[in-house]
Design a protein around this motif. Sequence first.
Motif, mmCIF file in Angstrom:
data_model
loop_
_atom_site.group_PDB
_atom_site.id
_atom_site.type_symbol
_atom_site.label_atom_id
_atom_site.label_comp_id
_atom_site.label_asym_id
_atom_site.label_seq_id
_atom_site.Cartn_x
_atom_site.Cartn_y
_atom_site.Cartn_z
ATOM 1 N N ASP A 70 0.822 -1.216 0.000
ATOM 2 C CA ASP A 70 0.000 0.000 0.000
ATOM 3 C C ASP A 70 0.858 1.269 0.000
ATOM 4 O OD1 ASP A 70 -2.140 -1.639 0.062
ATOM 5 O OD2 ASP A 70 -2.626 -1.323 2.184
ATOM 6 N N ARG A 71 1.893 1.268 0.829
ATOM 7 C CA ARG A 71 2.718 2.484 0.976
ATOM 8 C C ARG A 71 3.687 2.663 -0.179
ATOM 9 N NH1 ARG A 71 -0.758 4.092 3.545
ATOM 10 N NH2 ARG A 71 -1.374 2.999 5.400
ATOM 11 N N LYS A 72 4.061 1.540 -0.831
ATOM 12 C CA LYS A 72 4.971 1.538 -1.986
ATOM 13 C C LYS A 72 6.440 1.753 -1.623
ATOM 14 C CE LYS A 72 1.581 1.410 -5.058
ATOM 15 N NZ LYS A 72 1.008 0.063 -4.924
ATOM 16 N N VAL A 73 6.714 2.191 -0.414
ATOM 17 C CA VAL A 73 8.103 2.440 0.004
ATOM 18 C C VAL A 73 8.285 1.908 1.414
ATOM 19 C CG1 VAL A 73 9.896 4.188 0.368
ATOM 20 C CG2 VAL A 73 8.130 4.580 -1.332
ATOM 21 N N ALA A 74 9.399 1.203 1.642
ATOM 22 C CA ALA A 74 9.682 0.731 3.006
ATOM 23 C C ALA A 74 11.133 0.973 3.362
ATOM 24 C CB ALA A 74 9.361 -0.763 3.135
ATOM 25 N N LEU A 75 11.341 1.239 4.653
ATOM 26 C CA LEU A 75 12.687 1.320 5.220
ATOM 27 C C LEU A 75 12.780 0.155 6.193
ATOM 28 C CD1 LEU A 75 15.297 3.048 5.495
ATOM 29 C CD2 LEU A 75 14.186 4.170 7.432
ATOM 30 N N LYS A 76 13.817 -0.644 6.023
ATOM 31 C CA LYS A 76 13.816 -1.942 6.699
ATOM 32 C C LYS A 76 15.129 -2.219 7.406
ATOM 33 C CE LYS A 76 14.109 -6.707 5.261
ATOM 34 N NZ LYS A 76 15.545 -6.713 5.588
ATOM 35 N N GLY A 77 15.052 -2.635 8.656
ATOM 36 C CA GLY A 77 16.223 -3.158 9.352
ATOM 37 C C GLY A 77 16.467 -4.586 8.904
ATOM 38 N N PRO A 78 17.651 -5.132 9.209
ATOM 39 C CA PRO A 78 17.939 -6.512 8.806
ATOM 40 C C PRO A 78 17.085 -7.516 9.554
ATOM 41 C CG PRO A 78 19.700 -5.627 10.181
ATOM 42 C CD PRO A 78 18.779 -4.495 9.900
ATOM 43 N N LEU A 79 16.843 -8.655 8.919
ATOM 44 C CA LEU A 79 16.039 -9.726 9.525
ATOM 45 C C LEU A 79 16.858 -11.013 9.589
ATOM 46 C CD1 LEU A 79 12.729 -8.950 7.614
ATOM 47 C CD2 LEU A 79 13.166 -8.546 10.035
ATOM 48 N N THR A 80 16.849 -11.639 10.739
ATOM 49 C CA THR A 80 17.622 -12.865 10.949
ATOM 50 C C THR A 80 16.957 -14.052 10.262
ATOM 51 O OG1 THR A 80 18.433 -12.054 13.061
ATOM 52 C CG2 THR A 80 18.452 -14.448 12.755
ATOM 53 N N THR A 81 17.772 -14.903 9.623
ATOM 54 C CA THR A 81 17.269 -16.168 9.076
ATOM 55 C C THR A 81 18.067 -17.305 9.709
ATOM 56 O OG1 THR A 81 16.895 -15.073 6.956
ATOM 57 C CG2 THR A 81 16.808 -17.464 6.961
ATOM 58 N N PRO A 82 17.394 -18.299 10.288
ATOM 59 C CA PRO A 82 18.143 -19.412 10.888
ATOM 60 C C PRO A 82 18.981 -20.135 9.833
ATOM 61 C CG PRO A 82 15.746 -19.695 11.184
ATOM 62 C CD PRO A 82 15.940 -18.467 10.376
ATOM 63 N N VAL A 83 20.170 -20.595 10.231
ATOM 64 C CA VAL A 83 21.082 -21.251 9.278
ATOM 65 C C VAL A 83 20.823 -22.757 9.261
ATOM 66 C CG1 VAL A 83 23.522 -21.777 8.791
ATOM 67 C CG2 VAL A 83 22.859 -19.480 9.584
ATOM 68 N N GLY A 84 20.611 -23.309 8.061
ATOM 69 C CA GLY A 84 20.516 -24.763 7.879
ATOM 70 C C GLY A 84 19.247 -25.404 8.420
ATOM 71 N N ARG A 85 18.286 -24.595 8.892
ATOM 72 C CA ARG A 85 17.033 -25.145 9.431
ATOM 73 C C ARG A 85 16.033 -23.992 9.501
ATOM 74 N NH1 ARG A 85 16.505 -22.707 14.211
ATOM 75 N NH2 ARG A 85 18.426 -21.681 14.798
ATOM 76 N N GLY A 86 14.836 -24.300 9.975
ATOM 77 C CA GLY A 86 13.866 -23.241 10.287
ATOM 78 C C GLY A 86 13.260 -22.584 9.068
ATOM 79 N N PHE A 87 12.640 -21.421 9.299
ATOM 80 C CA PHE A 87 11.837 -20.781 8.247
ATOM 81 C C PHE A 87 12.696 -20.233 7.119
ATOM 82 C CE2 PHE A 87 12.360 -17.604 11.699
ATOM 83 C CZ PHE A 87 12.983 -16.583 11.012
ATOM 84 N N ARG A 88 12.052 -20.054 5.968
ATOM 85 C CA ARG A 88 12.678 -19.502 4.774
ATOM 86 C C ARG A 88 13.021 -18.038 5.003
ATOM 87 N NH1 ARG A 88 9.450 -18.824 -0.575
ATOM 88 N NH2 ARG A 88 11.225 -17.910 -1.634
ATOM 89 N N SER A 89 14.053 -17.544 4.343
ATOM 90 C CA SER A 89 14.466 -16.141 4.522
ATOM 91 C C SER A 89 13.290 -15.189 4.268
ATOM 92 C CB SER A 89 15.594 -15.799 3.557
ATOM 93 O OG SER A 89 15.720 -14.395 3.464
ATOM 94 N N ILE A 90 13.041 -14.329 5.244
ATOM 95 C CA ILE A 90 11.964 -13.347 5.093
ATOM 96 C C ILE A 90 12.371 -12.306 4.055
ATOM 97 C CG2 ILE A 90 10.419 -11.800 6.359
ATOM 98 C CD1 ILE A 90 11.917 -13.032 8.902
ATOM 99 N N ASN A 91 13.677 -12.036 3.994
ATOM 100 C CA ASN A 91 14.160 -11.050 3.020
ATOM 101 C C ASN A 91 13.850 -11.516 1.607
ATOM 102 O OD1 ASN A 91 15.473 -9.393 5.058
ATOM 103 N ND2 ASN A 91 16.800 -11.171 5.286
ATOM 104 N N VAL A 92 14.152 -12.797 1.344
ATOM 105 C CA VAL A 92 13.885 -13.352 0.011
ATOM 106 C C VAL A 92 12.378 -13.359 -0.239
ATOM 107 C CG1 VAL A 92 14.072 -15.432 -1.426
ATOM 108 C CG2 VAL A 92 16.008 -14.719 -0.005
ATOM 109 N N ARG A 93 11.598 -13.690 0.785
ATOM 110 C CA ARG A 93 10.132 -13.721 0.605
ATOM 111 C C ARG A 93 9.591 -12.331 0.256
ATOM 112 N NH1 ARG A 93 7.561 -16.509 5.709
ATOM 113 N NH2 ARG A 93 5.609 -15.842 4.747
ATOM 114 N N ILE A 94 10.078 -11.314 0.953
ATOM 115 C CA ILE A 94 9.605 -9.947 0.670
ATOM 116 C C ILE A 94 9.962 -9.565 -0.768
ATOM 117 C CG2 ILE A 94 9.971 -7.484 1.212
ATOM 118 C CD1 ILE A 94 10.336 -8.312 4.166
ATOM 119 N N ARG A 95 11.211 -9.862 -1.167
ATOM 120 C CA ARG A 95 11.657 -9.475 -2.514
ATOM 121 C C ARG A 95 10.836 -10.179 -3.583
ATOM 122 N NH1 ARG A 95 17.962 -10.255 -0.657
ATOM 123 N NH2 ARG A 95 18.004 -8.467 0.742
#
Length: 343
Positions: A70-95
């Motif tokens: 909706d806003r079309k623009v975001a300013l984003k801090g880094p997001l942690t992704t667990p290594v070798g397990r756990g959820f998929r990268s949120i950064n990749v999902r957003i992109r």
Amino acid sequence: MAKKKSTKKSPYTITLIPGDGIGPEIVQATLTVLEATGVPLEFEEVVAGEAALALYGDPLPDNVLASIHDRKVALKGPLTTPVGRGFRSINVRIRKALDLYANLRPIRTFPGVEVPYPRVDMVIIRENTEDLYSGLEHVVVPGVVESLKVITERASLRIAEFAFRIAEQWNRKKVTSIHKANIMKLSDGLFLEAVRKVAIHHPSIEYEELIVDNAAMQMVMNPTRFDVVLTENLYGDIMSDLAAGLVGGLGFAPSANIGEDVAVFEAVHGSAPDIAGKNIANPIALILAGALMLDWLGERKAAESIRRAVEIVLREGKIRTPDLGGTASTQELARAIADRVRS
Ligand code: NAI
Ligand code: MG
């Protein structure tokens, strides 16, 4: 790369993601500097990452993507992704979800920062939606896994067109494509073919190709030979951190994820858990991403005032975070830059 024109002074509304680790500290620092520009900005804060997982059981709740959409623009801090397990990268999902296909990463030396080479000044442009980041992995039989590298002509043409457009708009002279088409003949071969098709239509920009291992060596030995660097997703990820290492570290590398009409601005670096919560992270990478955001909004003078303020504070060298050999805190460095923006 400006997308919107500001004829009015009603505030821009921007999605704000404080992020994990050092995220909240450097986001706060960046807000201090943005506020000093006087550009009217209103932020809609949303929670993603570890905090969202704890609160809602989902690291990327629906309202985060909806807000950016909706806003079309975001300013984003880094997001942690667990290594070798756990959820998929949120950064990749957003992109991927917002089709932010171009990752723009200007890398340059700043006066007063100790570096191996003066005058490094390049723009890395990384395809942001496919390649080995497609997340398509599976176990064939126990002990054997496959990870699919997806390259499409459409995405390769699109990122090449973006790179040459930036080269022209930013008065750059050369585009260097980085690849491994000697080994990955089909996938990287398709990428190169697409880039060549686009290059032909931009005769004023010199075009060259380098194999990625050689490119890594050249970037360490002779970084000033690079101007605009065009890569697929994985090589771009690795080469960006390498390039940041040439200009003083990850504390200096901003990043813009750009789609057709949506853009997310962040630092190249991650959540730096090793220094989180200590108020010692260098906020300059995200502050420079904030300047890229102002460029995108059409607020070029304000963006330039931030870059100038960063230069002056670094040249003076009085206020430095520990990664620069100083003892200042994240917020002290941000306040020094904000004071310079105001003056
Ligand atoms: P990182 O980039 O967070 O840190 C690498 C090294 O650089 C660490 O020693 C860190 O202390 C230092 N560093 C990073 N930013 C700094 C800053 N602003 N000032 C001073 N020093 C800084 O990479 P790492 O440790 O591999 O990843 C940590 C987490 O971040 C992982 O979960 C990873 O998935 C995530 N990540 C997220 C990104 C994003 O949100 N776009 C990008 C890269 C990684
Ligand atoms: Mg990275």
